[in-house]
Design a protein around this motif. Structure first.
Motif, mmCIF file in Angstrom:
data_model
loop_
_atom_site.group_PDB
_atom_site.id
_atom_site.type_symbol
_atom_site.label_atom_id
_atom_site.label_comp_id
_atom_site.label_asym_id
_atom_site.label_seq_id
_atom_site.Cartn_x
_atom_site.Cartn_y
_atom_site.Cartn_z
ATOM 1 N N PHE A 41 73.892 -63.491 47.115
ATOM 2 C CA PHE A 41 72.773 -62.689 47.615
ATOM 3 C C PHE A 41 71.717 -63.577 48.279
ATOM 4 O O PHE A 41 71.143 -63.221 49.310
ATOM 5 N N THR A 42 71.479 -64.749 47.677
ATOM 6 C CA THR A 42 70.493 -65.673 48.258
ATOM 7 C C THR A 42 70.926 -66.097 49.653
ATOM 8 O O THR A 42 70.133 -66.080 50.598
ATOM 9 N N TYR A 43 72.213 -66.427 49.798
ATOM 10 C CA TYR A 43 72.728 -66.851 51.104
ATOM 11 C C TYR A 43 72.635 -65.703 52.118
ATOM 12 O O TYR A 43 72.202 -65.892 53.257
ATOM 13 N N LYS A 102 68.182 -55.464 38.723
ATOM 14 C CA LYS A 102 67.072 -56.413 38.940
ATOM 15 C C LYS A 102 67.566 -57.624 39.724
ATOM 16 O O LYS A 102 66.883 -58.114 40.633
ATOM 17 N N LEU A 103 68.751 -58.078 39.395
ATOM 18 C CA LEU A 103 69.328 -59.236 40.085
ATOM 19 C C LEU A 103 69.442 -58.965 41.593
ATOM 20 O O LEU A 103 69.004 -59.751 42.413
ATOM 21 N N LEU A 126 68.275 -59.915 46.786
ATOM 22 C CA LEU A 126 68.755 -59.347 48.057
ATOM 23 C C LEU A 126 67.820 -58.255 48.596
ATOM 24 O O LEU A 126 67.226 -58.420 49.650
ATOM 25 N N PHE A 127 67.673 -57.157 47.860
ATOM 26 C CA PHE A 127 66.967 -55.989 48.395
ATOM 27 C C PHE A 127 65.540 -56.316 48.835
ATOM 28 O O PHE A 127 65.120 -55.958 49.945
ATOM 29 N N ASP A 128 64.785 -56.998 47.972
ATOM 30 C CA ASP A 128 63.392 -57.310 48.315
ATOM 31 C C ASP A 128 63.320 -58.327 49.449
ATOM 32 O O ASP A 128 62.337 -58.387 50.178
ATOM 33 N N GLN A 129 64.374 -59.126 49.612
ATOM 34 C CA GLN A 129 64.386 -60.170 50.647
ATOM 35 C C GLN A 129 64.723 -59.601 52.027
ATOM 36 O O GLN A 129 64.167 -60.026 53.025
#
Ligand code: 6PG
Length: 241
Positions: free
Chosen positions: A49-51, A85-86, A91-94
């Motif tokens: 998700f970070t990537y 939450k993960l 991902l979602f908030d980013q």
């Protein structure tokens, strides 16, 4: 079923593949259509998700994606153990996913009631074929015990449940989980199992080589009728292949 196996040098390369896969499918969508994705939990998605947030924020039309989960821990959405939450944090908030595109499992609710409610959400929000809700894409992980979603070896019978969702229990912690079943997994258009790291190599080898022991592992039962099953591995999880 011919399992497609892709081995990457690292999780970033694996995530790049996943991002491009989603982008292509979403770009091919007809007008007013959505791409439905069921996410997994655990640790592996954090790096993925970070990537995706850092590299696909502007490449993917996220407004055309409906997000669901393959499983959830029976905890509140603010709990550090929450799969929702993960995904929200990494991902979602980013990338800015609208709440209307997020269909989370209410881990804080009564488990059996929520398993039924979430099954109805599939019927109301996914296209149906012969009455079966069809996901476009399901992302699954692999546990070191051969579990997938939240179907663990001691409850492998849940995979063949006639229901879309079941209440499961973590074998060591006793934590209640809500999980999709084979009824949903094997009716999906594309299923991807992601397994990275040395600690997954044994189960990856056993399942992909159909060893005797592998019949005990729920992940062995993942066989989408569409034939679209892709294993995404890194060099460590693939080291015994
Ligand atoms: C969960 C998952 C679970 C996970 C595997 C692998 O909620 O825990 O959906 O099926 O994918 O346990 O977890 P890791 O990625 O942490 O190894």
């Amino acid at each position: 079923m011919d399992k497609k196996i892709k081995i990457f040098n690292n999780t970033d390369e694996l995530s790049e593949f996943l991002g491009n896969f989603w982008k292509q499918k979403i770009d091919e969508l007809e007008e007013n259509k959505y791409y439905s994705i069921a996410l997994s939990g655990g640790n592996t998605p954090i790096k993925i998700f970070t990537y995706l947030s850092e590299n696909f924020k502007y490449k993917i039309e996220w407004s055309k994606v409906k997000f669901f989960w393959g499983d959830e821990r029976c905890v509140p959405p603010t709990d550090s153990d929450s799969n929702f939450k993960l995904a929200k944090d990494y991902l979602f908030d980013q990338v800015g996913i609208a709440e209307t595109n997020i269909f989370r499992i209410k881990g804080e609710s009564n488990p059996s009631g929520e398993a039924k409610d979430y099954s109805r959400i599939f019927e109301d929000n996914l296209h149906l074929e012969n009455g079966n809700p069809i996901f476009d894409f399901i992302l699954l992980g692999l546990g070191t015990d051969g579990h997938t979603a939240s179907i663990f070896p001691h409850q492998i019978e849940l995979f063949n449940s006639s229901d879309y969702c079941e209440v499961a229990e973590h074998p060591h912690t006793g934590q209640k989980r809500i999980t999709i079943t084979g009824n949903i997994i094997n009716n999906a258009e594309t299923v991807v199992i992601v397994a990275v790291g040395k600690n997954k190599a044994e189960k990856v080898y056993e399942i992909l080589n159909k060893t005797e022991l592998s019949s005990n592992y729920p992940a062995m039962l993942v066989e989408p009728k569409s034939g679209n099953l892709i294993w995404l591995l890194d060099e460590e999880s693939a080291e015994r292949l």
